[in-house]
Design an enzyme around this catalytic site. Structure first.
Site, PDB file in Angstrom:
ATOM      1  N   CYS A  14      -6.378  10.251   7.979  1.00 28.90           N
ATOM      2  CA  CYS A  14      -6.287  10.448   6.527  1.00 28.90           C
ATOM      3  C   CYS A  14      -7.565  11.031   5.930  1.00 28.90           C
ATOM      4  CB  CYS A  14      -5.961   9.134   5.837  1.00 28.90           C
ATOM      5  SG  CYS A  14      -4.453   8.389   6.455  1.00 28.90           S
TER       6      CYS A  14
ATOM      7  N   HIS B 104      -7.700   8.887  -1.581  1.00 27.88           N
ATOM      8  CA  HIS B 104      -6.572   8.980  -0.653  1.00 27.88           C
ATOM      9  C   HIS B 104      -5.443   8.093  -1.168  1.00 27.88           C
ATOM     10  CE1 HIS B 104      -4.041   8.950   2.760  1.00 27.88           C
ATOM     11  NE2 HIS B 104      -4.403   7.764   3.204  1.00 27.88           N
TER      12      HIS B 104
ATOM     13  N   ASN C 220       2.188   7.976   1.356  1.00 26.32           N
ATOM     14  CA  ASN C 220       0.934   8.307   2.052  1.00 26.32           C
ATOM     15  C   ASN C 220       1.171   9.543   2.919  1.00 26.32           C
ATOM     16  OD1 ASN C 220      -1.253   8.465   3.789  1.00 26.32           O
ATOM     17  ND2 ASN C 220      -1.282   6.270   4.283  1.00 26.32           N
TER      18      ASN C 220
HETATM   19  N1  ACO Z   1      10.032  -4.737   3.075  1.00 26.66           N
HETATM   20  C1  ACO Z   1      10.133  -6.073   2.916  1.00 26.66           C
HETATM   21  N2  ACO Z   1       9.293  -6.943   3.523  1.00 26.66           N
HETATM   22  C2  ACO Z   1       8.321  -6.420   4.285  1.00 26.66           C
HETATM   23  C3  ACO Z   1       8.165  -5.026   4.491  1.00 26.66           C
HETATM   24  C4  ACO Z   1       9.083  -4.190   3.834  1.00 26.66           C
HETATM   25  N3  ACO Z   1       9.019  -2.856   3.944  1.00 26.66           N
HETATM   26  N4  ACO Z   1       7.110  -4.823   5.295  1.00 26.66           N
HETATM   27  C5  ACO Z   1       6.606  -6.024   5.594  1.00 26.66           C
HETATM   28  N5  ACO Z   1       7.349  -7.000   4.999  1.00 26.66           N
HETATM   29  C6  ACO Z   1       7.149  -8.436   5.050  1.00 26.66           C
HETATM   30  C7  ACO Z   1       6.378  -8.871   6.279  1.00 26.66           C
HETATM   31  O1  ACO Z   1       7.240  -9.004   7.385  1.00 26.66           O
HETATM   32  C8  ACO Z   1       5.791 -10.175   5.822  1.00 26.66           C
HETATM   33  O2  ACO Z   1       6.791 -11.164   5.925  1.00 26.66           O
HETATM   34  P1  ACO Z   1       6.405 -12.653   6.410  1.00 26.66           P
HETATM   35  O3  ACO Z   1       5.419 -13.156   5.386  1.00 26.66           O
HETATM   36  O4  ACO Z   1       7.722 -13.339   6.393  1.00 26.66           O
HETATM   37  O5  ACO Z   1       5.790 -12.469   7.756  1.00 26.66           O
HETATM   38  C9  ACO Z   1       5.515  -9.938   4.331  1.00 26.66           C
HETATM   39  O6  ACO Z   1       6.334  -8.819   3.952  1.00 26.66           O
HETATM   40  C10 ACO Z   1       4.071  -9.635   4.038  1.00 26.66           C
HETATM   41  O7  ACO Z   1       3.615  -8.632   4.968  1.00 26.66           O
HETATM   42  P2  ACO Z   1       2.153  -8.083   4.925  1.00 26.66           P
HETATM   43  O8  ACO Z   1       1.976  -7.062   6.002  1.00 26.66           O
HETATM   44  O9  ACO Z   1       1.176  -9.211   4.906  1.00 26.66           O
HETATM   45  O10 ACO Z   1       2.146  -7.375   3.488  1.00 26.66           O
HETATM   46  P3  ACO Z   1       0.958  -6.717   2.719  1.00 26.66           P
HETATM   47  O11 ACO Z   1       0.876  -7.291   1.368  1.00 26.66           O
HETATM   48  O12 ACO Z   1      -0.304  -6.670   3.540  1.00 26.66           O
HETATM   49  O13 ACO Z   1       1.458  -5.217   2.543  1.00 26.66           O
HETATM   50  C11 ACO Z   1       1.101  -3.047   3.499  1.00 26.66           C
HETATM   51  C12 ACO Z   1       1.721  -4.420   3.673  1.00 26.66           C
HETATM   52  C13 ACO Z   1       1.746  -2.390   2.300  1.00 26.66           C
HETATM   53  C14 ACO Z   1       1.351  -2.223   4.741  1.00 26.66           C
HETATM   54  C15 ACO Z   1      -0.411  -3.177   3.247  1.00 26.66           C
HETATM   55  O14 ACO Z   1      -0.970  -4.044   4.191  1.00 26.66           O
HETATM   56  C16 ACO Z   1      -1.157  -1.877   3.296  1.00 26.66           C
HETATM   57  O15 ACO Z   1      -1.018  -1.038   2.435  1.00 26.66           O
HETATM   58  N6  ACO Z   1      -2.040  -1.685   4.302  1.00 26.66           N
HETATM   59  C17 ACO Z   1      -2.931  -0.542   4.349  1.00 26.66           C
HETATM   60  C18 ACO Z   1      -2.238   0.730   4.683  1.00 26.66           C
HETATM   61  C19 ACO Z   1      -3.257   1.866   4.634  1.00 26.66           C
HETATM   62  O16 ACO Z   1      -4.140   1.891   3.795  1.00 26.66           O
HETATM   63  N7  ACO Z   1      -3.221   2.806   5.496  1.00 26.66           N
HETATM   64  C20 ACO Z   1      -4.265   3.846   5.397  1.00 26.66           C
HETATM   65  C21 ACO Z   1      -4.404   4.511   6.596  1.00 26.66           C
HETATM   66  S1  ACO Z   1      -2.891   5.235   7.117  1.00 26.66           S
HETATM   67  C22 ACO Z   1      -3.288   6.408   8.274  1.00 26.66           C
HETATM   68  O17 ACO Z   1      -4.406   6.552   8.634  1.00 26.66           O
HETATM   69  C23 ACO Z   1      -2.215   7.252   8.862  1.00 26.66           C
END
Ligand code: ACO
Length: 327
Positions: free
Chosen positions: A114, A254, A284
């Site tokens: 990214c 980003h 993204n």
């Molecule tokens: N729909 C519904 N529920 C979901 C989904 C979904 N799409 N995805 C995950 N969940 C659930 C999980 O299973 C989990 O359930 P559980 O508590 O029963 O285990 C719950 O939601 C919480 O999951 P988390 O992963 O802890 O959720 P979080 O609040 O961290 O959000 C996310 C996830 C959006 C991916 C976040 O962590 C994020 O944005 N991370 C950073 C991503 C990023 O910045 N990437 C940049 C680089 S990308 C690149 O380089 C190509």
């Protein structure tokens, strides 16, 4: 610092197919509410038949060249930040070079996830500091939809396809790139991966479990690192130029997650209108996200000559980077 590269044209290209959160509800166990609340994303663009990384890159490049009033023959170099090239060989950059007819230009892809666009802008900045007459095309272009596991709800809701491009040449006054800062931490590589189909596991789909042939991410860990790194690199850019956050006209971060962008905005103490956000429309798009956002900001007339613009990126590797520009 004396400015180096000056951006003289921007362009972007997005596939016509829109994939909404409602569409995703039909594909995996998710909801529009969860996606919007956790990420801010409402829809993303996905390539269809006849569309590809290099075609999006060419479309974005043509718009940037037109705005810059630069002909393809005048280009000295083409740099494409991407992690989803059409082929492993040749690069997207040489396909763009051929399609544009940029007969004098060298061309290469740059792999920094990214942060790829800001890494590419930094390379271009160094080139024109040595020879200001050079004209360089810097592109970020991705088709992440081809590398997403559409059965994995933790990743497939996040990504989209698109391309953004800028044309740069050496600054003639006090406008241009004031500084770039590049960083990486390979010790955390395992938190965000796409292992399959590289040279270590070349026979696609045979050596590794199926999910390793797609983007895999430990989202919560990536999130924490992204917030920390984007704040740190933003402050580093400001401090090294003696600039205060309130001096900034616009921050173009980003576009990965609205909550990451909000954390950065709060850390800098800026009002919402000073931070550009378009991830609700495109998700993204990795290396493409900043040049697409920049192009939209330009077309929405959010930038005036002399404005200070800060760009910050973070991605797999990890890599992170900034560019401070006097517009
Ligand atoms: N729909 C519904 N529920 C979901 C989904 C979904 N799409 N995805 C995950 N969940 C659930 C999980 O299973 C989990 O359930 P559980 O508590 O029963 O285990 C719950 O939601 C919480 O999951 P988390 O992963 O802890 O959720 P979080 O609040 O961290 O959000 C996310 C996830 C959006 C991916 C976040 O962590 C994020 O944005 N991370 C950073 C991503 C990023 O910045 N990437 C940049 C680089 S990308 C690149 O380089 C190509």
């Amino acid at each position: 610092m004396k400015p180096g590269a000056m951006i003289i044209g921007t362009g972007s290209a997005l596939p016509s197919r829109v994939l909404t959160n409602r569409d995703l509800e039909e594909m995996v166990d998710t909801s529009d509410e969860w996606i919007v609340q956790r990420t801010g994303i409402k829809e993303r663009r996905i390539v269809g038949p006849g569309e590809s990384n290099s075609k999006l890159a060419v479309e974005a490049a043509k718009k940037a060249l037109e705005e810059a009033r630069v002909s393809p023959e005048e280009l000295d170099l083409i740099i494409v930040g991407t992690l989803t090239p059409d082929y492993l060989m040749p690069s997207v950059a040489v396909l763009v070079q051929k399609e544009l007819g940029a007969v004098r230009a060298g061309a290469f892809d740059l792999s920094a996830t990214c942060s790829g666009f800001l890494y590419g802008l930094s390379v271009a900045d160094q080139y024109v500091r040595v020879a200001p007459e050079r004209k360089i095309l810097v592109i970020g272009s991705e088709v992440l939809s081809t590398k997403v596991n559409w059965e994995d709800r933790t990743t497939c809701v996040l990504f989209g396809d698109g391309a953004g491009a800028v044309v740069v040449t050496g600054s003639r006054d006090d406008r241009g790139v004031l500084s770039t800062h590049l960083h990486a931490d390979g010790s955390l590589w395992h938190l965000l991966t796409l292992k399959g189909c590289g040279s270590l596991y070349p026979p696609c789909g045979k050596e590794l479990p199926r999910e390793e042939y797609f983007i895999r991410m430990q989202g919560r860990e990536v999130f924490k690192n992204a917030v920390r790194a984007m704040e740190t690199v933003a402050l580093e850019a400001l401090e090294s130029n003696g600039v205060q956050p309130e001096d900034l006209a616009l921050v173009i971060p980003h576009q990965a997650n609205r909550r990451i962008i909000e954390a950065l905005r709060e850390r800098l103490g800026l009002p919402p209108e000073k931070v550009f956000v378009n991830l609700h429309k495109y998700g993204n798009t990795s290396a493409a996200s900043i040049p697409i956002a920049l192009d939209e900001a330009v077309r929405e007339k959010r930038l005036s000559p002399g404005d200070l613009v800060l760009m910050v990126a973070f991605g797999g590797g990890f890599t992170w980077a900034s560019a401070l520009i006097r517009w």
